[in-house]
Motif scaffolding. Structure first.
Motif, mmCIF file in Angstrom:
data_model
loop_
_atom_site.group_PDB
_atom_site.id
_atom_site.type_symbol
_atom_site.label_atom_id
_atom_site.label_comp_id
_atom_site.label_asym_id
_atom_site.label_seq_id
_atom_site.Cartn_x
_atom_site.Cartn_y
_atom_site.Cartn_z
ATOM 1 N N PHE A 267 0.823 -1.151 0.110
ATOM 2 C CA PHE A 267 -0.013 0.119 0.061
ATOM 3 C C PHE A 267 0.766 1.232 0.065
ATOM 4 O O PHE A 267 0.544 2.369 -0.758
ATOM 5 N N HIS A 271 1.602 4.311 -3.094
ATOM 6 C CA HIS A 271 1.453 5.955 -2.537
ATOM 7 C C HIS A 271 2.858 6.488 -2.611
ATOM 8 O O HIS A 271 3.141 7.355 -1.723
ATOM 9 N N CYS A 275 2.266 8.086 2.583
ATOM 10 C CA CYS A 275 0.759 8.426 2.807
ATOM 11 C C CYS A 275 0.315 9.227 3.536
ATOM 12 O O CYS A 275 0.778 9.861 4.606
ATOM 13 N N GLU A 279 -5.471 8.554 3.162
ATOM 14 C CA GLU A 279 -5.124 7.385 2.633
ATOM 15 C C GLU A 279 -4.934 6.289 3.768
ATOM 16 O O GLU A 279 -5.189 5.138 3.566
ATOM 17 N N ALA A 282 -7.990 4.898 4.787
ATOM 18 C CA ALA A 282 -8.824 4.142 3.609
ATOM 19 C C ALA A 282 -8.045 2.703 3.794
ATOM 20 O O ALA A 282 -8.937 1.726 3.607
ATOM 21 N N PHE A 283 -6.925 2.577 4.010
ATOM 22 C CA PHE A 283 -6.205 1.265 4.339
ATOM 23 C C PHE A 283 -6.807 0.521 5.488
ATOM 24 O O PHE A 283 -7.084 -0.848 5.173
#
Length: 421
Positions: A267, A271, A275, A279, A282-283
């Motif tokens: 992830f 990005h 991050c 973000e 959202a992870f």
């Protein structure tokens, strides 16, 4: 005697103190209707209590005209209706009707007695539910008055029909002079009532006074001659807003740290290894929807009311709470927060991101061979629960030239509303 009074007073203070601390429970958290008959469930909305498992709060679904001496052979409805003919004004020479009385949200004494009997058999106590706020809406022959008031003001307009001048009435209400008020379809000339009191219990009386427009007295006389319902004339509805509480919930999440770091690394790489907070959020939202810790790194389970663990959150609010808890527990294990230094400028507003998150080289967790299980508890907090009480006029007889309004004791359904056989 003094000792008995002191004991009684102490008991009353103890009960008051207990009720002051207690509060209704959400029906989904503590369903109480399941213990009662379908008849009681149809007549009431039932709520449990946060502290007292034997206390049941009730909200009547239906109410009606208040009645004095309901257990006697000659009960007295708190309602009166008469007719009169004004000698001056716009409706001079036309028959109008004056009516007034009180609605009661607990007028269905038969249903209330049945609730009390069933509750006593189950070892429960009953009490009217406390309402944080209430909204009362009267409907008068299809017209919903603003603020529970109607006062009609009429004037004449001259229209030419077939060469002749005809006086046509044009009426408005004082509260809304922009919209015409049709005296041919609306029923009330004047109407006034006070709303149900907010910040009190749902067992209340609501007084009203009204004067009808001309042309309605024949229909009202027919209703009072038969004890029929007034649904096409006048009804009311109260919306109660009740603050309900929820049970403290429990959840657990199983963590496979190696798999979790693989997910976080992929992830972060997507990005560019930096991050922002949205973000990262959202992870974690995506992470907690996974059901296999060996694939995604985390598996969330919720303790249901049946005592079993399952993957489905009891509600959306519970899911959000668990996302917050998981993020708070795992974020510092996975990411380093790097704050950007900015020089403050007075009066300047900036929407730039002031921090970013980079992957953390957490070797202690990476060498952990076993899965870790973490338990957490959370409470969704109070929620607004809305329930309705409908008020109707029925079972009323006589009035007008007959004098006092009487309850229709010849109808079995009307006697049942008073709790009489």
């Amino acid at each position: 005697m003094k000792k008995l009074l002191a004991t009684t007073a102490a008991a009353a203070l103890s009960l008051t103190a207990t009720q002051a601390l207690a509060a209704p429970m959400s029906p989904s958290a503590k369903p109480m209707s399941q213990y009662f008959s379908p008849t009681v469930q149809d007549a009431f909305t039932l709520l449990g209590d946060t502290d007292n498992n034997n206390l049941v709060y009730y909200v009547p679904r239906r109410g009606g005209v208040a009645v004095q001496s309901p257990q006697t052979t000659n009960p007295i409805p708190r309602f009166q209706i008469t007719s009169f003919i004004p000698i001056f004004g716009y409706f001079a020479g036309l028959e109008l009707a004056n009516l007034g009385g009180s609605f009661s949200t607990t007028s269905d004494l038969g249903a209330l007695n049945r609730l009390s009997t069933e509750a006593a058999a189950l070892g429960f106590q009953i009490a009217p539910a406390p309402a944080n706020r209430s909204t009362t809406q009267f409907v008068l022959s299809g017209y919903a008055p603003l603020n529970g008031r109607v006062e009609v003001d009429c004037d004449f307009e001259i229209m030419v029909v077939n060469g002749r001048e005809v006086r046509v009435p044009v009426c408005f209400t004082h509260l809304d002079p922009s919209q015409p008020y049709d005296i041919n379809t609306n029923v009330m000339y004047k109407f006034n009532t006070l709303p149900a009191v907010s910040g009190s219990v749902v067992a209340q009386d609501i007084a009203f006074q009204a004067t009808t427009l001309p042309g309605w007295t024949p229909q009202l006389r027919a209703l009072m001659a038969t004890g029929a319902q007034w649904d096409n004339i006048m009804t009311a509805q109260i919306d109660w807003d009740i603050k309900t509480h929820n049970l403290t919930r429990q959840a657990r999440f199983t963590v496979n740290w190696r798999s979790l770091f693989e997910q976080a690394s992929a992830f972060a790489a997507f990005h560019l290894s930096s991050c922002v907070d949205i973000e990262v959020r959202a992870f974690f939202e995506r992470l907690v929807t996974c059901s296999a810790e060996n694939q995604c790194g985390v598996r969330i389970e919720y303790l249901g009311t049946n005592g079993q663990w399952g993957p489905t959150a009891p509600s959306d609010a519970n899911f959000v709470n668990v996302v917050n808890a998981v993020q708070a527990r795992l974020q510092d294990e996975l990411f380093n927060e790097v704050r950007r230094y900015t020089t403050p400028v007075n009066g300047q507003v900036s929407n730039q991101t002031n921090s970013i998150f980079t992957m953390r080289a957490n070797y202690e967790k990476l060498i952990l061979e076993r899965n870790e299980v973490v338990y957490l508890q959370y409470n969704p907090g109070p929620t607004d629960f809305t329930v309705k009480t409908n008020l109707n006029v029925t079972c009323l007889m006589d009035g007008f030239e007959m004098g006092r309004v009487n309850w229709n004791m010849n109808d079995a359904g009307c006697r049942a509303l008073l709790g009489q056989p």
